[in-house]
Design a protein around this motif. Structure first.
Motif, short mmCIF file in Angstrom:
data_model
loop_
_atom_site.label_atom_id
_atom_site.label_comp_id
_atom_site.label_asym_id
_atom_site.label_seq_id
_atom_site.Cartn_x
_atom_site.Cartn_y
_atom_site.Cartn_z
N LEU A 128 37.98 40.74 63.16
CA LEU A 128 37.37 39.58 63.94
C LEU A 128 36.82 40.87 64.89
O LEU A 128 35.82 39.98 65.69
CB LEU A 128 38.35 38.64 64.44
N ARG A 130 35.27 41.93 68.36
CA ARG A 130 33.88 42.47 68.91
C ARG A 130 34.10 43.60 69.74
O ARG A 130 32.62 44.36 70.06
CB ARG A 130 33.30 41.35 69.80
N TRP A 206 32.27 39.67 55.10
CA TRP A 206 32.12 40.19 56.12
C TRP A 206 30.16 40.34 56.79
O TRP A 206 29.07 39.72 57.46
CB TRP A 206 32.66 40.62 57.53
N TYR A 214 27.90 29.63 57.37
CA TYR A 214 28.81 28.81 58.17
C TYR A 214 28.83 29.54 59.74
O TYR A 214 28.63 28.35 60.32
CB TYR A 214 29.88 29.79 58.27
N THR A 215 28.37 30.50 60.44
CA THR A 215 28.45 30.50 61.86
C THR A 215 27.42 29.59 62.52
O THR A 215 27.48 29.15 63.30
CB THR A 215 28.06 32.45 62.31
N GLY A 218 28.39 26.42 63.21
CA GLY A 218 29.35 26.13 63.88
C GLY A 218 30.66 26.10 63.38
O GLY A 218 31.83 25.85 64.33
N TYR A 219 31.45 27.04 62.70
CA TYR A 219 32.32 27.37 62.64
C TYR A 219 32.69 28.82 63.21
O TYR A 219 31.70 29.31 63.37
CB TYR A 219 32.75 28.25 60.58
N SER A 220 34.25 28.74 63.92
CA SER A 220 34.46 29.49 64.65
C SER A 220 34.53 30.67 63.20
O SER A 220 34.97 30.58 62.70
CB SER A 220 36.03 29.59 65.31
N ARG A 221 34.49 32.24 64.17
CA ARG A 221 35.19 33.23 63.21
C ARG A 221 36.68 33.07 62.62
O ARG A 221 36.59 34.11 61.54
CB ARG A 221 34.52 34.67 64.21
N LEU A 222 37.36 33.08 63.19
CA LEU A 222 38.33 32.94 63.13
C LEU A 222 38.72 32.38 61.65
O LEU A 222 39.02 32.33 60.96
CB LEU A 222 39.70 32.67 64.57
N ARG A 223 38.39 31.17 62.03
CA ARG A 223 38.57 30.13 61.01
C ARG A 223 37.95 29.85 59.56
O ARG A 223 38.47 30.69 58.65
CB ARG A 223 38.76 28.22 61.35
N LEU A 224 36.57 30.49 59.82
CA LEU A 224 35.79 31.53 58.67
C LEU A 224 36.56 32.45 58.01
O LEU A 224 36.16 32.53 56.92
CB LEU A 224 34.15 31.74 59.00
#
Lengths: 368, 546
Positions: A128, A130, A206, A214-215, A218-224
């Motif tokens: 996750l 960055r 990833w 998905y990103t 509007g999906y958040s990285r964590l949720r994805l």
């Protein structure tokens, strides 16, 4: 999942047990030294041992027979589920193993729980984040965790958390607190394995195009990661259960000695040093049997978690570990089909090189 | 087709790693010292003037698991140290004077031939299960030991030649031997000849090994679990302590908790951090740390035969008397002290100082390299190009297989190289060494043998006994024979000394170092004491609660 499949798997399991039994028998036979003489020796003080008594005891344990006859005695005993008695202590082998088992199970279970949490946290955070320095550091941890000698980790933890700051007892199995340091020690190499496998498959997922899709929506990285990538990535980790079990058992030999714990690893170590053949064989067989069962259970559970694998199984009779692993790495569950275009992934590679685990870990058992 | 779909462990080096454990361990131990150097408080330990107080559990750490907890069977120190707490003996032996004094026997008579021994037992002694200790108990136990055969190798040594045991009444028991057997009186003070209840003796030897044991001693065995530990608890009714004990009645300690801690650095750290009270096996590198911490170190040489080389007459080299004698002269024993801890000492005889019949024979063991060289030269052993002597194509070289932690052997190796003797050292596991010795093919064996009575010399070197030199009977045996019937203690010591002198003179034993057990005790431990065979007697031990 046909009945025929199950029977054939069990049959294979029995062959594995037989090979483990035979290998350990031959190894023990070729070790220099004599268990009877060791038993009669008064703890190593100078003493001439009565040859008549040695002969009598050797006959009692059939040690005076040729190798083949000894082997058949042991094998027939095994078929009658008679594992014999320990030469050194006179305790029945099954009893000795049963007495050691609970504390090893407790140790291994707690270590595995810690390792799972730590492994998942490391892999997820590394994927996750960055910040490249954090990712690189975390990605390097598994390698370090595997490379650190277990006994050194154990002694250092004792030094700091028991001798310097008396937070945990150094010795024994008496209190619940006594299990913490040994479990952490054992968990380090286990979590390293989990983190490594999980991180690779997460990384693999990833870079898939669906992540971008998905990103973008509007999906958040964590949720994805948690909802989409992790469930997929967990599957290859499940195939590691047999390996983790083997590693836990091998690690317990060291950990139980450093932390003076009663247990299977300690029992194995003393049995090998005193060449207690029936006891060593009992432990080898026990370890091999559990290993076979863990693998079988993994393979049986697998298709339930991922229905496509059941189909794959039926489709190709020649499926092997590599294929399964490939299926794991490339199967993305609910994820769009573009993923299939991924060129040969990392997980596939590691899956195929690692599929020979069965024979290897059996050997670990016999050497432990 | 079924599959084995399990990937293997990513690194295959776990075994290789483990094999370097020993080397790394010393590094860790050194590191631990640095870390632990700043913890704990310094307080001198020793015999306190304070009044002993009851209570507390003594936490003891052993280095190895006693495979069998029955001291009538097992002769190892770890077992006998437990047995001493659980059982009592007919007599006790003063560790200072070697004198045999009353314990469960109030008095005894020995006939003039030293063949018949009659013991008069103390009244009111019971086993921990409440049953009475009588002359019948003594008879039962000694017969049970005879029945154990080779399972009780020490027991057979003590009871060798026993013809009959009679019990004229409840308080009297008489032993009759075929031959004079002076050593038997001392043997009755050992824990191997301690007593179990009638019920215990009904159990199989295997059951007793696992801890099914009831004795008359100050502590009873609560539990014994392999690799986990041994728990003893106070026998409250105990009121028959040895005449050497500092107090009567029950023991001070509530109990003793023994754990098996194989790692020396963990024992040491646990002792310093106060998690255990007693480390029964202190490594020499840890002694200074304990001293610096103000923790007590107790040590006493193991009585009996010291660490020595034992040549065999069946060997090519060892059968040459000149070679054996040269080896005795070729070792510079005082120099060995430089590689020994403060608690170990070079040998001054075949017997250790703590043996009841010890006499200092260091004159016979003086370093004389020139004398050694001359002996070898005269016997035809000429120096070869590499400095190693040879004779008729045979090199003066041998390989010694041993398992002990005996780094001083490397110095011995160097010293013997000076006289042209090549001693190759081959350290193996105990199992391998014992097996090799049982084959009897080796020129020399190395080791020690613990017993308080010098009869151990007769037993080990006597041509009629174990005959460890594989030699023909001779003057040595005549001298040793006198010791079995000599009742005068001083004369018996003289007889033993005569035999030991002959043994050294013939080079049948090459004494090297006295083995000492080194025990570390915590700052609250008081009156932790050795009995005569350098095992512990914890009846008087107490914990200072402040």
């Amino acid at each position: 999942m046909s009945l025929r499949y199950l029977v054939s798997r069990l049959g294979q399991g029995l062959i594995v047990l037989w090979i483990a039994f035979t290998l350990s028998f031959v190894l023990l036979y070729w070790l220099p030294g004599d268990p009877v003489v060791t038993m009669l020796g008064a703890g190593g003080e100078l003493q001439n041992i009565d040859p008549a008594e040695v002969d009598r005891l050797r006959a009692e344990f059939h040690l005076d027979q040729p190798l083949a006859v000894q082997y058949l005695y042991a094998l027939f005993g095994l078929l009658r589920l008679d594992f014999g008695t320990s030469i050194q202590t006179g305790t029945p082998v099954t009893e000795a193993i049963a007495a050691s088992l609970p504390s090893t199970i407790a140790l291994a279970a707690l270590a595995l729980a810690i390792a799972l949490v730590a492994g998942v946290v490391i892999a997820v955070t590394a994927t996750l984040t960055r910040r490249s320095w954090l990712r690189d550091t975390l990605a390097a941890l598994p390698g370090l965790g595997v490379a650190l000698p277990t006994f050194w980790v154990g002694l250092m933890l004792l030094q700091v958390f028991s001798f310097r700051f008396p937070l945990f007892p150094a010795v024994g199995t008496g209190t619940p607190a006594a299990i913490v340091l040994p479990a952490v020690t054992l968990a380090i190499s286990l979590s390293a394995i989990i983190a490594q496998v999980l991180f690779r498959s997460l990384q693999n997922a990833w870079v898939q195009p669906f992540v971008t899709t998905y990103t973008a929506s509007g999906y958040s990285r964590l949720r994805l990661l948690l909802r989409q990538a992790l469930p997929v990535a967990v599957l290859p980790a499940l195939t590691m259960s047999g390996v983790l079990f083997g590693q836990a058992l091998a690690g317990s030999v060291v950990v139980e000695n450093v932390f003076s714990r009663q247990g299977l690893g300690r029992l194995a170590q003393t049995a090998v040093t005193s060449q207690d053949i029936p006891l060593v064989q009992g432990i080898v067989l026990f370890a091999a049997a559990v290993f076979v069962l863990v693998n079988l259970a993994t393979d049986l559970i697998y298709p339930i978690l991922d229905p496509r694998l059941g189909a794959a199984n039926r489709r190709s009779a020649g499926t092997d570990g590599a294929n399964l692993a490939e299926a794991d790495a490339q199967g993305e569950g609910s994820i769009p089909a573009e993923a299939d275009a991924t060129p040969g992934s990392d997980a596939t590679g590691s899956g195929s090189t690692e599929s020979s685990a069965t024979g290897r870990t059996d050997l670990e058992g016999s050497r432990a | 087709m079924p599959t084995f779909s399990t990937p293997t462990f990513a690194t295959g080096s776990s075994h290789a790693r483990r094999s370097t454990t020993a080397t790394l361990l010393s590094v860790i131990a050194a590191g631990s010292l640095l870390l632990s150097g700043c913890s704990g408080s310094a307080q001198a330990e020793g015999e306190s003037d304070a009044k002993p107080q009851s209570g507390g559990t003594l936490k003891v750490a052993y280095d190895v698991d006693p495979q069998c907890i029955d001291g009538q069977q097992q002769g190892t120190n770890v077992t006998l140290n437990v047995t001493r707490q659980i059982t009592d003996s007919l007599t006790d032996q003063d560790p200072e004077t070697g004198e045999i004094v009353p314990w469960l026997a109030e008095s005894w008579d020995v006939d003039k031939d030293s063949k018949t021994f009659t013991f008069h037992l103390r009244d009111g002694v019971t086993f921990q299960d409440g049953s009475d200790f009588t002359s019948e108990s003594v008879k039962e136990n000694f017969e049970a030991i005879e029945d154990l055969g080779a399972k009780s190798s020490l027991g057979q040594t003590y009871l060798d030649g026993l013809e009959s045991i009679t019990t004229p009444d409840e308080r009297t028991v008489t032993f009759t031997f075929a031959d004079p057997n002076v050593q038997f009186l001392q043997a009755t003070s050992t824990m191997t000849l301690g007593f179990y209840s009638s019920d215990t003796l009904q159990k199989t030897p295997e059951e007793r090994c696992t801890g099914d044991i009831v004795g008359t001693g100050p502590f009873s065995l609560e539990s014994f679990e392999h690799n986990k530990g041994i728990k003893l608890s106070r026998f409250d009714d105990y009121d028959w302590a040895s005449s050497l004990a500092k107090h009567d009645g029950a023991a001070y300690l509530d109990g003793i908790d023994i754990s098996i801690v194989p790692e020396a650095s963990v024992r040491n750290g646990s002792l310093i951090s106060g998690q255990i009270d007693v480390d029964t096996s202190v490594q020499s590198q840890d002694e200074k740390t304990l001293d610096a911490q103000g923790l007590g170190i107790v040590s006493r040489p193991n009585p009996g035969v010291v660490y020595n080389l034992v040549p065999k007459e069946t060997g090519d080299i060892a059968s040459d008397k000149a070679v054996r004698q040269a080896l005795v002269k070729g070792i510079d024993r005082p120099q060995l002290q430089s590689v020994l801890s403060d608690h170990q000492a070079p040998a001054t005889s075949v017997l250790a100082k703590s043996t009841a019949q010890y006499e200092d024979l260091s004159d016979l063991l003086a370093y004389d390299p020139d004398g050694a060289k001359k002996l070898l030269e005269d016997a035809g052993w000429k120096a070869g190009v590499d400095g190693i002597r040879e004779k008729d194509g045979t090199k003066l070289s041998t390989t010694l297989t041993y398992w002990q932690d005996a780094p001083f052997l490397e110095l011995v190796q160097q010293q013997l190289r000076e006289i042209g003797f090549d001693l190759q050292l081959d350290k193996k596991t105990l199992a391998e060494v014992t097996a090799k010795q049982a084959e009897g093919q080796e020129e020399f064996t190395f080791g020690n043998l613990t017993r308080t009575d010098a009869d151990v010399v007769r037993n080990y070197f006597g041509a009629e006994e174990q005959n460890s030199n594989s030699r023909k009977p001779g003057k040595i045996d005549e001298a040793l024979a006198k010791t079995t019937s000599e009742q005068n203690a001083d004369q018996r010591t003289k007889d033993f000394t005569e035999a030991v002198k002959l043994i050294i003179d013939e080079g049948y034993s090459i004494p090297i170092v006295e083995l000492s057990g080194v025990v570390g005790t915590g700052e609250n431990v008081r009156d932790f004491a050795y009995e005569t065979s350098s095992r512990y007697q914890l009846h008087d031990t107490w914990l200072d609660g402040e």
